[in-house]
Design an enzyme around this catalytic site. Structure first.
Site, PDB file in Angstrom:
ATOM      1  N   ASP A 186     -38.835   2.433  18.846  1.00 37.71           N
ATOM      2  CA  ASP A 186     -38.765   3.752  18.212  1.00 37.71           C
ATOM      3  C   ASP A 186     -39.654   4.674  19.030  1.00 37.71           C
ATOM      4  OD1 ASP A 186     -37.249   2.647  16.147  1.00 37.71           O
ATOM      5  OD2 ASP A 186     -39.014   2.249  14.908  1.00 37.71           O
ATOM      6  N   ASP A 246     -29.860  -0.230   7.454  1.00 33.62           N
ATOM      7  CA  ASP A 246     -31.268  -0.266   7.086  1.00 33.62           C
ATOM      8  C   ASP A 246     -31.345  -0.786   5.661  1.00 33.62           C
ATOM      9  OD1 ASP A 246     -31.962   0.827   9.511  1.00 33.62           O
ATOM     10  OD2 ASP A 246     -32.196   2.861   8.762  1.00 33.62           O
TER      11      ASP A 246
END
Length: 250
Positions: free
Chosen positions: A130, A11
């Site tokens: 997600d 990330d």
């Protein structure tokens, strides 16, 4: 049986690798290019880079990072975050990326998946989802987990496949960063619904969790971040462990 893949996820926020718990509280985990090169040496099968600020802050994609990574690593890598137009995809692929990951942009404009598949091939398009479980129902979230769409995880995954996605990258927000294991029940169901590879994300905390995600969750690949970034699990040791449990890895 196809070999199961181990995929570190980096990330990236403001040019640095970070890893949060449940999408907030970031810790600095180092330089993404250096980490990627290290993972490549240790036997990672692929690497995923997600610019976790891009969609929220409406910034452009990670073309410069892709160029730097391509110069240092020789395994396939995927880039996501702020990919909204075909020009973004074209620029990332030209810079050396192998695939792009779509999340918010795909939910907002599902036909974008088809455009990418037609222009570059399905193998380029990873649909990242997600999702969070509430009262037994899995729903999809937008913009780094900030917005609940109310859309069913399994319905959207099948739609994405039909539109031309080549892979599904499913992150369980309930499990993300807490290291208690992957969402194996949901993963197994997902694997029955779609006919494209499913990458499991969210929950890795031990080697056993990786074994379980392949044997119980039937995932095609397992993605993790903090356990790799902070040295809790070594990829080469993990692969030896998986082979010992009769799981085929490269």
């Amino acid at each position: 049986m196809l070999a199961k893949r181990i995929i570190p996820c980096l990330d990236v926020k403001d040019g640095k690798t970070v890893k949060g718990v449940n999408f907030i509280n970031f810790r600095d985990a180092g330089d993404p290019v250096a980490l990627a090169a290290e993972y490549s040496r240790k036997g990672a099968d692929e690497i995923v880079f997600l610019d976790i600020t891009a969609s929220h802050e409406k910034r452009k994609t990670l073309t410069d990072l892709a160029r730097r990574v391509a110069a240092e690593v020789n395994i396939p890598f995927t880039i996501g975050g702020g990919v909204r137009e075909l020009e973004d995809v074209s620029a990332l692929l030209a810079a050396g990326a192998d695939k792009v990951s779509l999340n918010s942009s795909a939910l907002k404009n599902p036909n974008f998946i088809t455009e990418i598949a037609k222009n570059f091939g399905s193998q380029v398009c990873v649909c990242a989802i997600d999702a969070k479980e509430n009262n037994g129902k899995w729903t999809c979230y937008l913009n780094g987990g900030r917005i609940d769409t109310g859309k069913d995880l399994f319905v959207w995954a099948k739609e994405a496949e039909n539109l031309g996605a080549g892979e599904i990258l499913f992150t369980s927000m309930n499990h993300d960063g807490v290291k208690t294991g992957f969402a194996n029940e949901a993963l197994a169901k997902l694997g029955q619904i779609v006919n494209i590879p499913v990458i499991a994300s969210g929950g890795a905390g031990s080697k056993e969790h990786f074994k379980d995600v392949f044997l119980l969750g039937h995932a095609d690949a397992a993605l993790a971040a903090s356990v790799f970034h902070f040295g809790e699990i070594d990829i080469s040791e993990l692969k030896t462990y998986l082979r010992g449990n009769r799981i085929v890895v490269r």
